[in-house]
Design a protein around this motif. Sequence first.
Motif, mmCIF file in Angstrom:
data_model
loop_
_atom_site.group_PDB
_atom_site.id
_atom_site.type_symbol
_atom_site.label_atom_id
_atom_site.label_comp_id
_atom_site.label_asym_id
_atom_site.label_seq_id
_atom_site.Cartn_x
_atom_site.Cartn_y
_atom_site.Cartn_z
ATOM 1 N N GLY A 47 0.727 -0.886 -0.312
ATOM 2 C CA GLY A 47 0.331 -0.195 -0.009
ATOM 3 C C GLY A 47 0.965 1.673 0.085
ATOM 4 O O GLY A 47 1.710 1.293 0.730
ATOM 5 N N SER A 48 0.384 2.352 -0.748
ATOM 6 C CA SER A 48 1.291 3.285 -0.507
ATOM 7 C C SER A 48 -0.141 5.137 -0.064
ATOM 8 O O SER A 48 0.519 5.856 -0.864
ATOM 9 C CB SER A 48 1.515 3.828 -2.119
ATOM 10 N N GLY A 49 -0.969 4.543 -0.516
ATOM 11 C CA GLY A 49 -2.243 5.450 0.086
ATOM 12 C C GLY A 49 -3.260 5.748 -1.622
ATOM 13 O O GLY A 49 -3.665 6.925 -1.526
ATOM 14 N N LYS A 50 -2.908 4.352 -2.260
ATOM 15 C CA LYS A 50 -3.562 5.284 -3.506
ATOM 16 C C LYS A 50 -4.733 5.130 -3.519
ATOM 17 O O LYS A 50 -5.488 6.441 -4.163
ATOM 18 C CB LYS A 50 -3.472 4.304 -4.068
ATOM 19 N N THR A 51 -5.762 4.286 -3.134
ATOM 20 C CA THR A 51 -6.993 4.054 -3.025
ATOM 21 C C THR A 51 -8.037 6.092 -2.351
ATOM 22 O O THR A 51 -8.497 6.745 -2.726
ATOM 23 C CB THR A 51 -7.816 3.132 -1.612
ATOM 24 N N PRO A 52 -6.850 6.454 -1.546
ATOM 25 C CA PRO A 52 -7.471 7.393 -1.293
ATOM 26 C C PRO A 52 -7.225 8.502 -1.654
ATOM 27 O O PRO A 52 -8.424 9.544 -1.952
ATOM 28 C CB PRO A 52 -7.029 8.140 0.442
ATOM 29 N N LEU A 53 -6.165 8.686 -2.250
ATOM 30 C CA LEU A 53 -5.760 9.641 -3.749
ATOM 31 C C LEU A 53 -6.925 9.540 -4.537
ATOM 32 O O LEU A 53 -7.266 10.550 -5.050
ATOM 33 C CB LEU A 53 -4.330 9.808 -4.256
ATOM 34 N N ILE A 54 -6.941 8.482 -4.881
ATOM 35 C CA ILE A 54 -7.971 8.224 -6.189
ATOM 36 C C ILE A 54 -9.443 8.326 -5.246
ATOM 37 O O ILE A 54 -10.292 9.342 -6.906
ATOM 38 C CB ILE A 54 -8.504 6.828 -6.723
ATOM 39 N N ILE A 55 -10.186 8.716 -4.498
ATOM 40 C CA ILE A 55 -11.189 8.855 -4.362
ATOM 41 C C ILE A 55 -11.267 10.408 -3.719
ATOM 42 O O ILE A 55 -12.210 10.952 -5.018
ATOM 43 C CB ILE A 55 -11.679 8.269 -2.329
ATOM 44 N N ASN A 56 -10.273 11.388 -3.341
ATOM 45 C CA ASN A 56 -10.023 12.926 -3.564
ATOM 46 C C ASN A 56 -10.221 12.864 -5.164
ATOM 47 O O ASN A 56 -11.364 13.974 -5.163
ATOM 48 C CB ASN A 56 -8.931 12.367 -3.175
ATOM 49 N N LEU A 57 -9.620 11.804 -6.020
ATOM 50 C CA LEU A 57 -9.194 12.905 -7.515
ATOM 51 C C LEU A 57 -10.636 13.154 -7.987
ATOM 52 O O LEU A 57 -11.344 13.580 -8.567
ATOM 53 C CB LEU A 57 -8.676 11.863 -8.192
ATOM 54 N N VAL A 58 -11.320 11.563 -7.430
ATOM 55 C CA VAL A 58 -13.396 11.989 -8.292
ATOM 56 C C VAL A 58 -13.382 12.946 -7.369
ATOM 57 O O VAL A 58 -14.579 13.857 -8.481
ATOM 58 C CB VAL A 58 -13.202 10.758 -7.819
ATOM 59 N N LEU A 67 -12.870 11.265 -18.831
ATOM 60 C CA LEU A 67 -11.946 10.879 -18.592
ATOM 61 C C LEU A 67 -11.715 9.351 -17.679
ATOM 62 O O LEU A 67 -13.370 9.452 -17.015
ATOM 63 C CB LEU A 67 -11.533 12.354 -17.857
ATOM 64 N N ILE A 68 -11.345 9.270 -17.674
ATOM 65 C CA ILE A 68 -11.140 7.392 -17.232
ATOM 66 C C ILE A 68 -9.830 7.766 -15.860
ATOM 67 O O ILE A 68 -8.793 8.154 -16.621
ATOM 68 C CB ILE A 68 -11.275 6.378 -17.916
ATOM 69 N N LEU A 69 -10.419 7.261 -14.585
ATOM 70 C CA LEU A 69 -8.938 6.958 -14.324
ATOM 71 C C LEU A 69 -9.209 5.083 -13.749
ATOM 72 O O LEU A 69 -9.852 4.669 -13.728
ATOM 73 C CB LEU A 69 -9.111 7.690 -12.378
ATOM 74 N N SER A 70 -7.712 4.960 -13.921
ATOM 75 C CA SER A 70 -7.225 3.497 -14.343
ATOM 76 C C SER A 70 -6.407 4.088 -12.602
ATOM 77 O O SER A 70 -5.194 4.000 -11.840
ATOM 78 C CB SER A 70 -6.180 2.773 -14.921
ATOM 79 N N ASP A 71 -7.440 3.262 -11.391
ATOM 80 C CA ASP A 71 -6.477 2.208 -10.139
ATOM 81 C C ASP A 71 -5.932 1.460 -10.339
ATOM 82 O O ASP A 71 -5.750 0.477 -10.960
ATOM 83 C CB ASP A 71 -7.636 1.450 -9.169
ATOM 84 N N ASP A 72 -4.572 1.869 -10.491
ATOM 85 C CA ASP A 72 -3.338 1.207 -10.299
ATOM 86 C C ASP A 72 -3.363 0.437 -12.072
ATOM 87 O O ASP A 72 -3.882 1.349 -12.874
ATOM 88 C CB ASP A 72 -3.774 0.166 -10.181
ATOM 89 N N GLY A 73 -2.498 0.146 -12.328
ATOM 90 C CA GLY A 73 -2.560 -0.218 -14.013
ATOM 91 C C GLY A 73 -0.794 0.222 -14.364
ATOM 92 O O GLY A 73 -0.682 -0.044 -16.182
ATOM 93 N N LEU A 74 0.066 0.998 -13.596
ATOM 94 C CA LEU A 74 0.816 1.778 -14.351
ATOM 95 C C LEU A 74 2.269 0.549 -15.079
ATOM 96 O O LEU A 74 2.198 1.125 -16.077
ATOM 97 C CB LEU A 74 1.633 1.873 -13.030
ATOM 98 N N GLN A 75 1.883 -0.444 -14.610
ATOM 99 C CA GLN A 75 2.607 -1.550 -15.808
ATOM 100 C C GLN A 75 2.104 -2.712 -16.814
ATOM 101 O O GLN A 75 2.439 -3.520 -16.555
ATOM 102 C CB GLN A 75 3.153 -2.790 -14.519
ATOM 103 N N HIS A 76 0.727 -2.211 -16.793
ATOM 104 C CA HIS A 76 -0.506 -2.908 -17.634
ATOM 105 C C HIS A 76 0.055 -1.890 -19.217
ATOM 106 O O HIS A 76 -1.041 -1.192 -18.782
ATOM 107 C CB HIS A 76 -1.785 -2.761 -17.626
ATOM 108 N N PHE A 77 0.883 -2.323 -20.190
ATOM 109 C CA PHE A 77 1.587 -1.546 -21.194
ATOM 110 C C PHE A 77 0.146 -1.727 -21.775
ATOM 111 O O PHE A 77 0.705 -0.732 -23.487
ATOM 112 C CB PHE A 77 2.786 -1.367 -21.394
ATOM 113 N N ALA A 78 -0.255 -2.955 -21.362
ATOM 114 C CA ALA A 78 -1.134 -2.640 -22.787
ATOM 115 C C ALA A 78 -2.216 -1.733 -22.796
ATOM 116 O O ALA A 78 -3.379 -1.921 -23.880
ATOM 117 C CB ALA A 78 -1.968 -4.489 -23.071
ATOM 118 N N LEU A 79 -3.001 -1.203 -22.016
ATOM 119 C CA LEU A 79 -3.188 0.088 -22.323
ATOM 120 C C LEU A 79 -2.471 1.250 -22.127
ATOM 121 O O LEU A 79 -1.844 1.718 -21.230
ATOM 122 C CB LEU A 79 -4.139 0.539 -20.451
#
Length: 332
Positions: free
Chosen positions: A60-71, A143-155
Amino acid sequence: MALADKIQQAWQKQSSWLIVFRPLSWLYRSIFLLQKSSQLKHAYRAPVPVMIIGNITVGGSGKTPLIINLVKYLQQQHIRVGVISRGYGGDGPFPILVNDQSLASQVGDEPKLIVQSTHVPMAVGANRQQAIELLLQHHDLDLILSDDGLQHFALQRDIEWVVVDSARGFGNERLLPEGFLREPLSRLNDVTVIEHNAFAHSALNMHLAVGQPYCLGDHSQVFDTEVHYRAVVGIGFPERFFQTLAQINVRYTAHVFADHHRYCLDDFKTFPAQPIITTAKDAVKLQQLWADQLEQLQRIWVVPVEAILSDACYRQLNTQLRQLDIAVSDDS
Protein backbone atom coordinates in the motif's frame (compact mmCIF):
# COMPACT_ATOMS: atom_id res chain seq x y z
CA MET A 1 5.24 -16.92 10.27
CA ALA A 2 4.54 -17.43 6.58
CA LEU A 3 7.38 -17.01 4.09
CA ALA A 4 5.60 -14.08 2.46
CA ASP A 5 5.48 -12.27 5.82
CA LYS A 6 9.18 -12.95 6.42
CA ILE A 7 10.05 -11.53 3.02
CA GLN A 8 7.91 -8.43 3.67
CA GLN A 9 9.77 -7.82 6.91
CA ALA A 10 13.12 -8.44 5.24
CA TRP A 11 12.31 -5.88 2.55
CA GLN A 12 11.59 -3.26 5.19
CA LYS A 13 14.77 -4.10 7.12
CA GLN A 14 16.85 -4.39 3.93
CA SER A 15 18.11 -7.75 5.18
CA SER A 16 21.37 -8.90 3.60
CA TRP A 17 20.12 -12.46 3.02
CA LEU A 18 17.76 -11.20 0.32
CA ILE A 19 20.73 -11.37 -2.05
CA VAL A 20 19.87 -15.04 -2.56
CA PHE A 21 16.94 -13.80 -4.68
CA ARG A 22 19.14 -11.74 -7.02
CA PRO A 23 19.09 -14.31 -9.87
CA LEU A 24 15.29 -14.30 -9.65
CA SER A 25 15.31 -10.49 -9.75
CA TRP A 26 17.37 -10.61 -12.95
CA LEU A 27 14.86 -13.08 -14.37
CA TYR A 28 11.98 -10.84 -13.29
CA ARG A 29 13.59 -7.85 -15.00
CA SER A 30 14.07 -9.79 -18.25
CA ILE A 31 10.50 -11.08 -18.31
CA PHE A 32 9.15 -7.65 -17.38
CA LEU A 33 11.02 -5.92 -20.22
CA LEU A 34 9.95 -8.54 -22.75
CA GLN A 35 6.34 -8.27 -21.64
CA LYS A 36 6.50 -4.47 -21.73
CA SER A 37 7.88 -4.48 -25.25
CA SER A 38 5.22 -6.91 -26.44
CA GLN A 39 2.34 -5.01 -24.83
CA LEU A 40 3.49 -1.64 -26.16
CA LYS A 41 3.33 -2.95 -29.74
CA HIS A 42 -0.36 -3.72 -29.45
CA ALA A 43 -1.44 -1.24 -26.76
CA TYR A 44 -5.10 -0.23 -26.69
CA ARG A 45 -5.96 3.45 -27.08
CA ALA A 46 -9.22 4.32 -25.32
CA PRO A 47 -11.56 6.80 -27.05
CA VAL A 48 -11.28 9.10 -24.01
CA PRO A 49 -8.16 10.17 -22.07
CA VAL A 50 -6.84 7.78 -19.42
CA MET A 51 -5.07 8.78 -16.20
CA ILE A 52 -3.29 6.06 -14.25
CA ILE A 53 -2.81 6.24 -10.49
CA GLY A 54 -0.22 3.65 -9.51
CA ASN A 55 3.04 2.91 -7.78
CA ILE A 56 6.31 1.13 -8.48
CA THR A 57 6.37 -0.80 -5.23
CA VAL A 58 4.53 -3.78 -3.80
CA GLY A 59 2.16 -2.94 -0.97
CA GLY A 60 0.00 0.00 0.00
CA SER A 61 0.98 3.59 -0.72
CA GLY A 62 -2.24 5.52 -0.09
CA LYS A 63 -3.42 5.15 -3.67
CA THR A 64 -7.10 4.44 -2.94
CA PRO A 65 -7.70 7.56 -0.78
CA LEU A 66 -5.96 9.58 -3.49
CA ILE A 67 -8.31 8.21 -6.17
CA ILE A 68 -11.33 9.01 -4.01
CA ASN A 69 -10.07 12.57 -3.54
CA LEU A 70 -9.42 13.04 -7.27
CA VAL A 71 -12.83 11.66 -8.23
CA LYS A 72 -14.57 14.09 -5.88
CA TYR A 73 -12.49 16.98 -7.20
CA LEU A 74 -13.22 16.11 -10.83
CA GLN A 75 -16.92 15.75 -10.06
CA GLN A 76 -16.88 19.22 -8.50
CA GLN A 77 -15.29 20.47 -11.72
CA HIS A 78 -18.23 18.95 -13.65
CA ILE A 79 -15.85 16.59 -15.44
CA ARG A 80 -17.52 13.31 -16.31
CA VAL A 81 -15.09 10.87 -14.74
CA GLY A 82 -15.16 7.09 -14.56
CA VAL A 83 -12.84 4.57 -12.90
CA ILE A 84 -11.50 1.17 -13.90
CA SER A 85 -9.70 -1.36 -11.73
CA ARG A 86 -8.46 -4.91 -11.92
CA GLY A 87 -10.88 -5.88 -9.16
CA TYR A 88 -8.28 -7.86 -7.25
CA GLY A 89 -9.88 -10.23 -4.75
CA GLY A 90 -13.25 -10.22 -6.51
CA ASP A 91 -14.90 -13.24 -8.14
CA GLY A 92 -16.53 -11.40 -11.04
CA PRO A 93 -17.66 -12.41 -13.61
CA PHE A 94 -15.45 -9.83 -15.31
CA PRO A 95 -15.71 -7.28 -16.70
CA ILE A 96 -18.41 -6.03 -14.37
CA LEU A 97 -19.89 -2.67 -13.43
CA VAL A 98 -19.67 -1.62 -9.79
CA ASN A 99 -22.60 -0.02 -8.02
CA ASP A 100 -23.81 0.57 -4.48
CA GLN A 101 -25.32 -2.93 -4.34
CA SER A 102 -22.14 -4.71 -5.51
CA LEU A 103 -20.48 -7.06 -3.04
CA ALA A 104 -16.80 -6.72 -2.20
CA SER A 105 -16.44 -10.46 -2.81
CA GLN A 106 -17.69 -9.90 -6.34
CA VAL A 107 -15.89 -6.71 -7.41
CA GLY A 108 -13.00 -6.40 -4.93
CA ASP A 109 -12.64 -4.36 -1.74
CA GLU A 110 -11.06 -1.22 -3.21
CA PRO A 111 -13.60 -0.79 -6.04
CA LYS A 112 -16.43 -1.29 -3.54
CA LEU A 113 -14.94 1.39 -1.28
CA ILE A 114 -14.34 3.83 -4.16
CA VAL A 115 -17.93 3.61 -5.43
CA GLN A 116 -19.36 3.64 -1.90
CA SER A 117 -17.45 6.87 -1.24
CA THR A 118 -18.06 8.68 -4.55
CA HIS A 119 -20.84 6.89 -6.54
CA VAL A 120 -18.53 7.21 -9.56
CA PRO A 121 -19.21 5.07 -12.68
CA MET A 122 -16.78 2.17 -12.39
CA ALA A 123 -15.97 -1.11 -14.11
CA VAL A 124 -13.51 -3.80 -13.05
CA GLY A 125 -11.67 -6.61 -14.80
CA ALA A 126 -8.13 -7.78 -15.51
CA ASN A 127 -8.65 -6.92 -19.18
CA ARG A 128 -8.69 -3.15 -18.93
CA GLN A 129 -9.80 -2.68 -22.51
CA GLN A 130 -12.92 -4.71 -21.82
CA ALA A 131 -13.51 -2.75 -18.59
CA ILE A 132 -13.27 0.56 -20.45
CA GLU A 133 -15.55 -0.61 -23.25
CA LEU A 134 -18.14 -1.81 -20.75
CA LEU A 135 -17.95 1.49 -18.88
CA LEU A 136 -18.39 3.53 -22.06
CA GLN A 137 -21.36 1.44 -23.12
CA HIS A 138 -23.24 2.82 -20.12
CA HIS A 139 -21.70 6.25 -19.52
CA ASP A 140 -20.53 9.28 -21.51
CA LEU A 141 -17.19 10.19 -19.97
CA ASP A 142 -14.53 12.87 -20.35
CA LEU A 143 -11.80 11.05 -18.43
CA ILE A 144 -11.08 7.59 -17.05
CA LEU A 145 -8.97 7.01 -13.95
CA SER A 146 -7.22 3.66 -13.77
CA ASP A 147 -6.79 2.33 -10.25
CA ASP A 148 -3.31 0.88 -10.60
CA GLY A 149 -2.22 -0.55 -13.95
CA LEU A 150 1.01 1.43 -14.17
CA GLN A 151 2.79 -1.73 -15.35
CA HIS A 152 -0.09 -2.73 -17.66
CA PHE A 153 1.46 -1.39 -20.85
CA ALA A 154 -1.27 -2.94 -23.00
CA LEU A 155 -3.26 0.18 -22.07
CA GLN A 156 -2.08 3.51 -23.47
CA ARG A 157 -2.28 6.37 -21.03
CA ASP A 158 -2.26 10.15 -21.17
CA ILE A 159 -1.34 10.95 -17.55
CA GLU A 160 0.60 8.86 -15.04
CA TRP A 161 0.66 9.69 -11.34
CA VAL A 162 2.80 7.57 -9.05
CA VAL A 163 2.38 7.67 -5.27
CA VAL A 164 5.64 7.37 -3.34
CA ASP A 165 5.29 6.66 0.37
CA SER A 166 8.24 8.35 2.06
CA ALA A 167 7.65 6.36 5.24
CA ARG A 168 8.37 3.10 3.42
CA GLY A 169 10.92 4.41 0.96
CA PHE A 170 12.28 1.91 -1.54
CA GLY A 171 14.00 -0.55 0.79
CA ASN A 172 17.13 -1.93 -0.83
CA GLU A 173 16.05 -0.42 -4.17
CA ARG A 174 16.03 -3.87 -5.80
CA LEU A 175 13.46 -5.39 -8.11
CA LEU A 176 11.22 -8.26 -7.03
CA PRO A 177 11.80 -10.56 -5.26
CA GLU A 178 15.12 -9.29 -3.83
CA GLY A 179 13.38 -5.99 -3.13
CA PHE A 180 9.84 -4.68 -3.41
CA LEU A 181 10.24 -2.61 -6.58
CA ARG A 182 7.98 -3.51 -9.50
CA GLU A 183 10.03 -1.28 -11.80
CA PRO A 184 13.44 0.39 -11.60
CA LEU A 185 13.61 3.75 -9.82
CA SER A 186 14.39 5.37 -13.17
CA ARG A 187 10.68 4.95 -13.99
CA LEU A 188 9.99 7.90 -11.71
CA ASN A 189 11.67 10.16 -14.26
CA ASP A 190 8.78 9.61 -16.67
CA VAL A 191 5.78 10.20 -14.39
CA THR A 192 4.21 12.73 -12.04
CA VAL A 193 5.42 11.74 -8.57
CA ILE A 194 3.16 12.46 -5.61
CA GLU A 195 5.03 12.24 -2.32
CA HIS A 196 2.98 10.70 0.47
CA ASN A 197 4.27 12.37 3.61
CA ALA A 198 2.85 14.86 6.08
CA PHE A 199 6.28 16.55 6.09
CA ALA A 200 7.01 16.29 2.39
CA HIS A 201 10.00 17.74 0.57
CA SER A 202 8.23 17.91 -2.79
CA ALA A 203 5.61 20.51 -3.74
CA LEU A 204 3.53 17.66 -5.18
CA ASN A 205 2.50 15.87 -2.02
CA MET A 206 -0.34 14.33 -0.06
CA HIS A 207 -1.00 13.01 3.41
CA LEU A 208 -3.81 11.12 5.07
CA ALA A 209 -5.99 12.96 7.57
CA VAL A 210 -7.64 10.74 10.16
CA GLY A 211 -11.36 11.18 10.66
CA GLN A 212 -13.51 10.37 13.68
CA PRO A 213 -13.94 6.59 14.10
CA TYR A 214 -17.53 5.43 13.67
CA CYS A 215 -19.44 2.30 14.52
CA LEU A 216 -20.27 0.23 11.44
CA GLY A 217 -23.59 -0.94 12.86
CA ASP A 218 -24.68 2.21 14.69
CA HIS A 219 -23.29 5.62 13.73
CA SER A 220 -24.84 7.17 16.83
CA GLN A 221 -22.42 5.37 19.14
CA VAL A 222 -19.64 7.45 20.70
CA PHE A 223 -16.07 6.25 20.23
CA ASP A 224 -14.29 5.36 23.47
CA THR A 225 -10.48 5.46 23.60
CA GLU A 226 -10.47 3.83 27.04
CA VAL A 227 -11.60 0.50 25.57
CA HIS A 228 -9.11 -2.13 24.42
CA TYR A 229 -9.74 -3.01 20.75
CA ARG A 230 -8.88 -5.86 18.43
CA ALA A 231 -7.22 -4.15 15.45
CA VAL A 232 -8.07 -6.12 12.32
CA VAL A 233 -6.23 -5.10 9.18
CA GLY A 234 -5.64 -6.62 5.74
CA ILE A 235 -3.92 -3.91 3.68
CA GLY A 236 -0.63 -3.61 1.83
CA PHE A 237 1.20 -1.68 4.56
CA PRO A 238 -0.52 -2.46 7.89
CA GLU A 239 2.05 -0.51 9.89
CA ARG A 240 0.46 2.71 8.64
CA PHE A 241 -2.84 1.71 10.26
CA PHE A 242 -1.13 0.98 13.58
CA GLN A 243 0.57 4.37 13.41
CA THR A 244 -2.85 5.91 12.93
CA LEU A 245 -4.22 4.08 15.98
CA ALA A 246 -1.32 5.35 18.05
CA GLN A 247 -2.01 8.86 16.77
CA ILE A 248 -5.58 8.75 18.12
CA ASN A 249 -4.51 7.02 21.37
CA VAL A 250 -6.19 3.66 20.75
CA ARG A 251 -5.16 0.65 22.83
CA TYR A 252 -5.26 -2.49 20.74
CA THR A 253 -4.12 -6.02 20.01
CA ALA A 254 -3.06 -6.42 16.38
CA HIS A 255 -4.45 -9.04 14.00
CA VAL A 256 -2.77 -8.75 10.61
CA PHE A 257 -4.10 -10.48 7.50
CA ALA A 258 -2.82 -10.48 3.93
CA ASP A 259 -3.69 -7.59 1.62
CA HIS A 260 -7.17 -8.10 0.12
CA HIS A 261 -7.81 -10.95 2.58
CA ARG A 262 -11.29 -12.42 2.25
CA TYR A 263 -12.60 -12.67 5.79
CA CYS A 264 -14.54 -15.66 7.02
CA LEU A 265 -16.14 -16.47 10.35
CA ASP A 266 -13.26 -18.78 11.30
CA ASP A 267 -10.94 -15.76 11.34
CA PHE A 268 -12.79 -14.53 14.43
CA LYS A 269 -13.72 -17.73 16.24
CA THR A 270 -11.03 -17.25 18.91
CA PHE A 271 -11.71 -13.53 19.38
CA PRO A 272 -12.87 -12.48 22.84
CA ALA A 273 -15.95 -10.29 23.20
CA GLN A 274 -14.04 -7.09 22.48
CA PRO A 275 -14.78 -4.37 19.94
CA ILE A 276 -12.95 -4.55 16.62
CA ILE A 277 -11.31 -1.55 14.98
CA THR A 278 -10.39 -1.62 11.31
CA THR A 279 -9.83 0.31 8.08
CA ALA A 280 -12.52 1.47 5.67
CA LYS A 281 -11.18 -0.99 3.10
CA ASP A 282 -11.53 -3.93 5.50
CA ALA A 283 -14.90 -2.68 6.71
CA VAL A 284 -16.62 -3.23 3.35
CA LYS A 285 -15.78 -6.94 3.66
CA LEU A 286 -16.72 -7.25 7.32
CA GLN A 287 -20.03 -5.57 6.56
CA GLN A 288 -20.72 -8.25 3.97
CA LEU A 289 -19.58 -11.03 6.33
CA TRP A 290 -22.04 -9.98 9.04
CA ALA A 291 -24.66 -8.36 6.82
CA ASP A 292 -27.54 -9.96 8.76
CA GLN A 293 -25.96 -9.77 12.22
CA LEU A 294 -26.48 -6.27 13.57
CA GLU A 295 -25.05 -7.22 16.95
CA GLN A 296 -21.71 -8.08 15.32
CA LEU A 297 -21.67 -4.90 13.23
CA GLN A 298 -22.25 -2.86 16.38
CA ARG A 299 -18.89 -3.99 17.77
CA ILE A 300 -16.93 -2.94 14.66
CA TRP A 301 -15.34 0.51 14.53
CA VAL A 302 -13.97 2.05 11.35
CA VAL A 303 -11.18 4.61 11.16
CA PRO A 304 -11.78 6.75 8.05
CA VAL A 305 -8.93 8.58 6.35
CA GLU A 306 -8.98 11.29 3.73
CA ALA A 307 -6.21 12.17 1.29
CA ILE A 308 -5.20 15.82 1.61
CA LEU A 309 -3.42 17.08 -1.50
CA SER A 310 -1.18 20.11 -1.79
CA ASP A 311 -2.41 22.98 -3.96
CA ALA A 312 0.42 22.17 -6.37
CA CYS A 313 -1.18 18.77 -7.06
CA TYR A 314 -4.40 20.39 -8.23
CA ARG A 315 -2.51 22.93 -10.35
CA GLN A 316 -0.53 20.11 -11.93
CA LEU A 317 -3.70 18.14 -12.62
CA ASN A 318 -5.45 21.16 -14.12
CA THR A 319 -2.50 21.80 -16.42
CA GLN A 320 -2.46 18.19 -17.57
CA LEU A 321 -6.22 18.18 -18.15
CA ARG A 322 -6.10 21.36 -20.21
CA GLN A 323 -3.42 19.79 -22.38
CA LEU A 324 -6.01 17.10 -23.12
CA ASP A 325 -8.66 19.74 -23.92
CA ILE A 326 -10.60 18.95 -20.76
CA ALA A 327 -12.02 22.16 -19.35
CA VAL A 328 -11.33 23.02 -15.72
CA SER A 329 -11.95 26.09 -13.62
CA ASP A 330 -9.21 28.67 -13.13
CA ASP A 331 -6.69 27.73 -10.43
CA SER A 332 -7.34 29.32 -7.06
